[in-house]
Design a protein around this motif. Structure first.
Motif, short mmCIF file in Angstrom:
data_model
loop_
_atom_site.label_atom_id
_atom_site.label_comp_id
_atom_site.label_asym_id
_atom_site.label_seq_id
_atom_site.Cartn_x
_atom_site.Cartn_y
_atom_site.Cartn_z
N MET A 260 34.07 29.60 121.12
CA MET A 260 32.87 30.06 120.44
C MET A 260 31.67 29.85 121.34
O MET A 260 31.50 28.77 121.92
N THR A 261 30.82 30.87 121.47
CA THR A 261 29.62 30.82 122.31
C THR A 261 28.38 30.90 121.44
O THR A 261 28.33 31.64 120.46
N CYS A 262 27.36 30.15 121.83
CA CYS A 262 26.10 30.14 121.10
C CYS A 262 25.46 31.52 121.11
O CYS A 262 25.48 32.23 122.12
N ASN A 263 24.88 31.92 119.97
CA ASN A 263 24.18 33.19 119.84
C ASN A 263 22.67 32.92 119.76
O ASN A 263 22.19 32.36 118.76
N PRO A 264 21.89 33.27 120.78
CA PRO A 264 20.44 32.98 120.75
C PRO A 264 19.69 33.76 119.69
O PRO A 264 18.52 33.46 119.42
N ASN A 265 20.34 34.75 119.06
CA ASN A 265 19.70 35.55 118.02
C ASN A 265 20.03 35.09 116.61
O ASN A 265 19.75 35.81 115.65
N TRP A 266 20.64 33.92 116.49
CA TRP A 266 20.88 33.37 115.17
C TRP A 266 19.55 33.24 114.42
O TRP A 266 18.52 32.86 115.02
N LEU A 267 19.56 33.49 113.14
CA LEU A 267 18.34 33.45 112.34
C LEU A 267 17.70 32.06 112.38
O LEU A 267 16.47 31.93 112.40
N GLU A 268 18.53 31.03 112.39
CA GLU A 268 18.00 29.66 112.42
C GLU A 268 17.16 29.39 113.67
O GLU A 268 16.26 28.55 113.66
N ILE A 269 17.50 30.09 114.76
CA ILE A 269 16.74 29.94 116.01
C ILE A 269 15.49 30.80 115.98
O ILE A 269 14.39 30.35 116.32
N LYS A 270 15.63 32.04 115.57
CA LYS A 270 14.51 32.97 115.56
C LYS A 270 13.36 32.48 114.68
O LYS A 270 12.19 32.67 115.00
N GLU A 271 13.71 31.87 113.53
CA GLU A 271 12.67 31.42 112.61
C GLU A 271 11.81 30.30 113.18
O GLU A 271 10.67 30.11 112.76
#
Length: 648
Positions: A260-271
């Motif tokens: 599994m690779t980190c997704n920089p566009n996860w909502l938790e990050i964007k917010e």
């Protein structure tokens, strides 16, 4: 500067820096030149040349070693700030005093008073207000504050955060990486400077020293070494690999390999990002959100919700030169839940584009996260091209049904059903789909590759792959000396590559490895040749009278078999003993286990160690021995060596 040499790698601002130095340059031409020079090894060396004061006395030394492990000595694939930490193991630098900051006058003359700065004292923003972590530690009746705890406190972003550190972009990234290098340097420096204080010696060796009249304790003990307790070191990696082999010996080969690779566009990050900022500007957010997602995934796997009940789960976090963290899971299922047929493989793994009309969301996720490349003829410049071919063997072949492959993985179903999608300017079909689990892909919205391990030949490769260690990078600028001898080892410098997210991950104190069940390493030693630990000024005669030094895992295993009726009834091998008993280090005893699952593993022994190797062979086969002599007795006859007893 002696000791640790440290460099920052920041490739994004190269063009603007060059234009600012020479305004007449054309930005488009500079950009094209950088693209041309990017794969050129000479250009990489020349970038370091301005750091040399006497450049005329240096020449570029270029070496190529195809035997290097390209999984760690690979080039960066992302545009990020990273630290290159040179691990200098020379005796001169190991004993040298580290001077992190030198103060010069305006005339460039070094002042006579030199100061040494270590840890957080380098920073000028340490305060002792009511919210400082040191005051919190005082409330907990702890008056100390570690370097990591201090930086952890400074780099947190609260609701009403007024810290400007988090808003400085690339400068903040360099600050974070530099802080982590400081944090990891401190235990290394401690280990180097305390080698003489704590010595390790065989018990028999201590006894011989007393008999021969040795008074100076400094002559007893072993030399400098990096212990397995240092996470990420070579001993630590080898121990973890051997622990995993013990799990395979107990439960069989792994059934599932998941990445599994980190997704920089996860909502938790964007917010949490400030307006106009990108995710790479906040490696702390990437690390924290990825850790939260990892915990959820681990809970789902351990509960049996996704693949069924598990016997063993291992996961490792990696920070390669790709900009984003990722994790590898190796899962061994219980016998009744194993996937043994191609039809069973299709239940959890898919390698095709879903039908867009009936499942548009899953289709969008597959297109976004699970399409490979393209490479090969469609993109010959892809970084995964090796000798004109894709090293991951894409595009795959069309296949009407899932079958057992000749290698370690199945050949997944990839039907020629004319389903296509456009990715990075190219039209791709099912041959380019990376195997995935639809349920996990929908739940986590990131690249999550799932593979079935259907062959025992994959075991050693997979477990060595996940414990290959830190990424490194090769470079060297050498002084010109035509009369110097060729030293192929000195022609390279092993430089540790520390990425942004790794620095954040380690500052937060998140674990790099997880293993279930736990594995306990068991000592294997000849009579009176156990390892003992003592201070440099210890009284050796008193040490020999300490009964706890005489008792070890192995000797107390013998005593338990001889004295404890329950242990004798269980009739166990040495490696099976930790499943029923717990080793208590403080009292050097084996009390009965009340909870938990632990697998025993005897430490590895090289055959050239002769008697100790054959002792290990006997311990692997003889049940419930009550003494060393019990191991030597075969068919009622006492042998005079463990080797002869093993042959019998």
């Amino acid at each position: 500067m002696k000791g640790v040499q440290f460099y920052f790698n920041d490739s994004e601002h190269q063009i603007s820096n060059r234009i600012s130095a020479m305004p007449r340059l054309d930005a488009s031409i500079v950009k094209n030149l950088l693209v041309v020079l990017q794969p050129n090894p000479y250009a990489d060396f020349l970038k370091q040349a301005p750091e040399l004061n006497d450049i005329d006395q240096y020449c570029i030394v270029v070496r190529s070693d195809p035997g290097l492990d390209q999984r760690t000595y690979n080039k960066p694939l992302s545009n990020e700030v990273a630290g290159i930490w040179i691990e200098d193991e020379s005796e001169e630098n190991a004993n040298a005093d580290m001077l992190d900051i030198r103060v010069f006058t305006k005339s460039d003359i070094l002042t006579q008073e030199q100061q040494e700065f270590t840890g957080p004292s380098i920073d000028t923003d340490i305060d002792m207000n009511e919210d400082s972590p040191l005051n919190h530690n005082q409330r907990r009746k702890r008056w100390t504050l570690s370097c990591r705890e201090y930086y952890l406190y400074k780099l947190q972003d609260g609701v009403n955060d007024k810290s400007y550190i988090l808003r400085f972009g690339r400068l903040f990234q360099q600050y974070r990486v530099d802080n982590y290098i400081k944090i990891e340097s401190m235990p290394l420096q401690f280990l180097k400077t305390n080698q003489k204080n704590t010595r390790r010696e065989y018990y028999q060796g201590v006894q011989d020293s007393v008999i021969s009249g040795v008074i100076s304790r400094g002559k007893v003990g072993k030399g400098v070494y990096l212990p397995a307790t240092f996470i990420g070191g070579p001993r630590d990696m080898r121990h973890r690999y051997l622990d995993l082999m013990a799990l395979v010996q107990e439960y069989g080969r792994p059934d599932i390999f998941l990445t599994m690779t980190c997704n920089p566009n996860w909502l938790e990050i964007k917010e949490r990002l400030q307006p106009g900022k990108e995710a790479y500007n906040r490696p702390d957010l990437l690390a924290r959100v990825f850790k939260a997602k990892l915990n959820i995934l681990n809970e789902k796997i351990m509960s049996g919700e996704i693949f069924g009940e598990v016997a063993s789960v291992v996961h490792v976090i990696e920070f390669q030169k790709r900009g984003l963290p990722h994790t590898h899971f190796l899962i061994i299922l219980k016998p009744t839940f194993k996937y043994l047929s191609p039809e069973a493989y299709d239940q959890i793994v898919c390698a095709e584009l879903p039908y867009q009309r009936t499942n548009p969301y899953l289709y969008s996720l597959v297109v976004k996260h699970m399409m490979y490349g393209p490479c090969g003829d469609l993109n010959p410049e892809n970084v995964y091209i090796k000798e004109g071919k894709c090293k991951n063997h894409y595009p795959k072949w069309f296949c009407e049904h899932t079958t057992h492959g000749k290698g370690s993985y199945p050949v997944y179903q990839r039907q020629d059903n004319h389903r296509t999608t456009k990715v990075r300017g190219h039209t791709l079909d099912n041959r380019w789909v990376i195997p995935y689990n639809p349920t996990l892909l929908v739940q986590f919205d990131c690249h999550i590759n799932v593979k079935i391990c259907c062959d025992i030949r994959a075991v050693k490769y997979l477990y060595k792959y996940v414990h290959k260690g830190h990424d490194k990078i090769m470079f060297r600028i050498a002084p010109e000396n035509s009369n110097s001898e060729v030293d192929e080892i000195a022609d390279f410098q092993n430089a540790r590559w520390v990425s942004l997210v790794e620095a954040a991950w380690r500052i937060y104190g998140f674990a790099l490895h997880s293993m279930f069940p736990a594995v306990l390493q068991l000592q294997v030693h000849l009579p009176k040749f156990q390892t003992v630990q003592f201070e440099e000024d210890a009284d050796l005669e008193q040490l020999l009278q300490d009964e706890r030094q005489k008792r070890t895992m192995l000797t107390d295993f013998f005593n338990m078999n001889a004295m404890d009726h329950e242990a004798s009834e269980l009739n166990m091998l040495y490696k099976e003993f930790p499943q029923y008993y717990v080793w208590h280090t403080q009292f050097s005893a084996w009390p009965r286990r009340k909870r938990g699952i632990v697998i025993g593993r005897m430490c590895a022994v090289n055959p050239i160690e002769n008697e100790r190797y054959y002792l290990r062979v006997l311990l692997s086969n003889v049940r419930c021995p009550k003494s060393y002599d019990d191991l030597l007795i075969v068919n009622g006859v006492l042998s005079n060596s463990f080797q002869k007893a093993s042959y019998k």
